[in-house]
Motif scaffolding. Structure first.
Motif, PDB file in Angstrom:
ATOM      1  N   THR A  20      -2.388  -5.804  -3.705  1.00 57.50           N
ATOM      2  CA  THR A  20      -2.297  -4.349  -3.747  1.00 57.50           C
ATOM      3  C   THR A  20      -3.694  -3.808  -3.499  1.00 57.50           C
ATOM      4  OG1 THR A  20      -2.694  -4.259  -6.136  1.00 57.50           O
ATOM      5  CG2 THR A  20      -0.390  -4.385  -5.403  1.00 57.50           C
ATOM      6  N   ARG A  21      -3.759  -2.558  -3.044  1.00 58.79           N
ATOM      7  CA  ARG A  21      -5.057  -1.925  -2.793  1.00 58.79           C
ATOM      8  C   ARG A  21      -4.979  -0.481  -3.272  1.00 58.79           C
ATOM      9  NH1 ARG A  21      -6.013  -4.394   3.299  1.00 58.79           N
ATOM     10  NH2 ARG A  21      -5.656  -6.537   2.625  1.00 58.79           N
ATOM     11  N   ARG A  22      -5.921  -0.139  -4.165  1.00 58.00           N
ATOM     12  CA  ARG A  22      -5.960   1.207  -4.731  1.00 58.00           C
ATOM     13  C   ARG A  22      -7.400   1.711  -4.776  1.00 58.00           C
ATOM     14  NH1 ARG A  22      -4.296  -1.751  -8.866  1.00 58.00           N
ATOM     15  NH2 ARG A  22      -5.776  -0.865 -10.325  1.00 58.00           N
TER      16      ARG A  22
ATOM     17  N   VAL B  76       0.842  -1.202   0.000  1.00 60.09           N
ATOM     18  CA  VAL B  76       0.000   0.000   0.000  1.00 60.09           C
ATOM     19  C   VAL B  76       0.869   1.242   0.000  1.00 60.09           C
ATOM     20  CG1 VAL B  76      -1.966  -1.069   1.186  1.00 60.09           C
ATOM     21  CG2 VAL B  76      -0.180   0.012   2.526  1.00 60.09           C
ATOM     22  N   ILE B  77       0.246   2.347  -0.324  1.00 60.04           N
ATOM     23  CA  ILE B  77       0.899   3.654  -0.192  1.00 60.04           C
ATOM     24  C   ILE B  77       0.300   4.313   1.035  1.00 60.04           C
ATOM     25  CG2 ILE B  77       1.283   5.906  -1.257  1.00 60.04           C
ATOM     26  CD1 ILE B  77       1.132   4.460  -3.974  1.00 60.04           C
ATOM     27  N   ASN B  78       1.159   4.664   1.998  1.00 61.61           N
ATOM     28  CA  ASN B  78       0.650   5.232   3.247  1.00 61.61           C
ATOM     29  C   ASN B  78       0.292   6.708   3.080  1.00 61.61           C
ATOM     30  OD1 ASN B  78       3.065   6.657   3.406  1.00 61.61           O
ATOM     31  ND2 ASN B  78       3.908   5.425   5.072  1.00 61.61           N
ATOM     32  N   ARG B  79      -0.136   7.332   4.150  1.00 64.02           N
ATOM     33  CA  ARG B  79      -0.584   8.736   4.107  1.00 64.02           C
ATOM     34  C   ARG B  79       0.525   9.701   3.713  1.00 64.02           C
ATOM     35  NH1 ARG B  79      -4.220   8.295   9.536  1.00 64.02           N
ATOM     36  NH2 ARG B  79      -5.817   7.006   8.573  1.00 64.02           N
ATOM     37  N   GLU B  80       1.752   9.289   3.951  1.00 63.44           N
ATOM     38  CA  GLU B  80       2.890  10.134   3.573  1.00 63.44           C
ATOM     39  C   GLU B  80       3.320   9.895   2.126  1.00 63.44           C
ATOM     40  OE1 GLU B  80       3.167   8.136   6.562  1.00 63.44           O
ATOM     41  OE2 GLU B  80       2.207   9.841   7.558  1.00 63.44           O
ATOM     42  N   GLY B  81       2.613   9.003   1.422  1.00 62.94           N
ATOM     43  CA  GLY B  81       2.920   8.721   0.026  1.00 62.94           C
ATOM     44  C   GLY B  81       4.019   7.702  -0.195  1.00 62.94           C
ATOM     45  N   LYS B  82       4.409   7.003   0.862  1.00 62.71           N
ATOM     46  CA  LYS B  82       5.465   6.003   0.750  1.00 62.71           C
ATOM     47  C   LYS B  82       4.870   4.614   0.573  1.00 62.71           C
ATOM     48  CE  LYS B  82       8.733   8.620   3.427  1.00 62.71           C
ATOM     49  NZ  LYS B  82       9.858   8.588   4.289  1.00 62.71           N
ATOM     50  N   THR B  83       5.517   3.820  -0.256  1.00 60.34           N
ATOM     51  CA  THR B  83       5.096   2.438  -0.454  1.00 60.34           C
ATOM     52  C   THR B  83       5.586   1.592   0.704  1.00 60.34           C
ATOM     53  OG1 THR B  83       5.196   2.698  -2.855  1.00 60.34           O
ATOM     54  CG2 THR B  83       5.248   0.447  -1.999  1.00 60.34           C
ATOM     55  N   ILE B  84       4.675   0.826   1.282  1.00 63.95           N
ATOM     56  CA  ILE B  84       5.044  -0.055   2.387  1.00 63.95           C
ATOM     57  C   ILE B  84       4.510  -1.469   2.129  1.00 63.95           C
ATOM     58  CG2 ILE B  84       5.187   1.780   4.127  1.00 63.95           C
ATOM     59  CD1 ILE B  84       2.421   0.864   5.140  1.00 63.95           C
ATOM     60  N   LEU B  85       5.193  -2.427   2.698  1.00 63.45           N
ATOM     61  CA  LEU B  85       4.768  -3.823   2.642  1.00 63.45           C
ATOM     62  C   LEU B  85       4.330  -4.208   4.046  1.00 63.45           C
ATOM     63  CD1 LEU B  85       4.569  -6.537   1.096  1.00 63.45           C
ATOM     64  CD2 LEU B  85       6.926  -6.985   1.807  1.00 63.45           C
ATOM     65  N   HIS B  86       3.042  -4.496   4.164  1.00 64.11           N
ATOM     66  CA  HIS B  86       2.471  -4.882   5.460  1.00 64.11           C
ATOM     67  C   HIS B  86       2.293  -6.399   5.476  1.00 64.11           C
ATOM     68  CE1 HIS B  86      -0.101  -4.955   8.992  1.00 64.11           C
ATOM     69  NE2 HIS B  86      -0.969  -5.667   8.297  1.00 64.11           N
ATOM     70  N   THR B  87       2.797  -7.050   6.516  1.00 66.29           N
ATOM     71  CA  THR B  87       2.630  -8.498   6.674  1.00 66.29           C
ATOM     72  C   THR B  87       1.652  -8.751   7.808  1.00 66.29           C
ATOM     73  OG1 THR B  87       4.892  -8.882   5.909  1.00 66.29           O
ATOM     74  CG2 THR B  87       3.841 -10.670   7.125  1.00 66.29           C
TER      75      THR B  87
ATOM     76  N   VAL C 171      -4.750  -6.131  -7.160  1.00 69.58           N
ATOM     77  CA  VAL C 171      -4.382  -7.428  -7.715  1.00 69.58           C
ATOM     78  C   VAL C 171      -3.931  -8.315  -6.566  1.00 69.58           C
ATOM     79  CG1 VAL C 171      -2.720  -8.649  -9.176  1.00 69.58           C
ATOM     80  CG2 VAL C 171      -3.703  -6.506  -9.958  1.00 69.58           C
ATOM     81  N   ASN C 172      -4.350  -9.576  -6.622  1.00 68.85           N
ATOM     82  CA  ASN C 172      -3.825 -10.601  -5.721  1.00 68.85           C
ATOM     83  C   ASN C 172      -2.772 -11.390  -6.483  1.00 68.85           C
ATOM     84  OD1 ASN C 172      -5.842 -10.221  -3.607  1.00 68.85           O
ATOM     85  ND2 ASN C 172      -7.267 -11.215  -4.995  1.00 68.85           N
ATOM     86  N   SER C 173      -1.679 -11.709  -5.817  1.00 69.06           N
ATOM     87  CA  SER C 173      -0.680 -12.615  -6.375  1.00 69.06           C
ATOM     88  C   SER C 173      -0.567 -13.802  -5.427  1.00 69.06           C
ATOM     89  CB  SER C 173       0.677 -11.920  -6.518  1.00 69.06           C
ATOM     90  OG  SER C 173       1.642 -12.833  -6.998  1.00 69.06           O
ATOM     91  N   PHE C 174      -1.094 -14.929  -5.873  1.00 65.53           N
ATOM     92  CA  PHE C 174      -1.077 -16.155  -5.081  1.00 65.53           C
ATOM     93  C   PHE C 174       0.115 -17.016  -5.483  1.00 65.53           C
ATOM     94  CE2 PHE C 174      -5.557 -15.018  -5.084  1.00 65.53           C
ATOM     95  CZ  PHE C 174      -5.980 -15.344  -3.814  1.00 65.53           C
TER      96      PHE C 174
END
Length: 149
Positions: free
Chosen positions: A142-144, A57-68, A122-125
């Motif tokens: 991903t979530r947009r 996701v892209i957080n509120r600061e506009g940075k891409t993060i990977l959440h597990t 998109v889901n990547s399984f």
């Protein structure tokens, strides 16, 4: 005679591959059936031990993060959704690749909550075939909001 043998072998290979793709797709559809029914037993039937769930996701600061997310937390959150709340992840397509006992499925989706469009992505399984069954061992999505409905 050799030509006929090779044609038969090719036809068998194509049919086997199509059957494997259908099995992978069915595994993913079963995952979402369990998800929508809030059925942990059904979900657990199609995931491999130590399954990994991640979101980009892209957080509120506009940075891409990977959440597990821990799978047990995922199950708890799904089961805690009130029964009067409607949610649906609509898969738009399946692009499945298979090599032996490994498969990847790319599934664009739309997510709806209480009949309102929420987001897409998109889901990547990643799947492994063990004991003659496909199991999900990794799911990254991903979530947009910027998508066509």
């Amino acid at each position: 005679m050799k030509s006929i043998f090779y044609v038969i072998l090719l036809l068998i290979s194509v049919e086997t591959f199509a059957q494997s793709e259908a099995e992978v797709q069915k595994t993913i559809e079963t995952f979402f059936e369990g998800f929508h029914k809030q059925d942990s037993t059904l979900l657990n039937q199609v995931v491999y031990k130590d399954v990994t769930l991640q979101t980009i996701v892209i957080n509120r600061e506009g940075k891409t993060i990977l959440h597990t997310e821990d799978y047990s937390n995922f199950i708890t959150s799904i089961l805690s959704i009130p029964k009067n709340q409607k949610f649906k992840e609509k898969l738009l397509d399946f692009d499945i690749k298979i090599d032996g006992n490994m498969a990847n499925a790319w599934t664009p989706y739309q997510f709806w909550f209480n009949d309102q469009f929420s987001h897409c992505g998109v889901n990547s399984f990643q799947l492994i075939k063990v004991d003659n069954a496909w199991k999900i061992f990794s799911l990254v999505d991903t979530r947009r909001k910027d998508c066509e409905e």
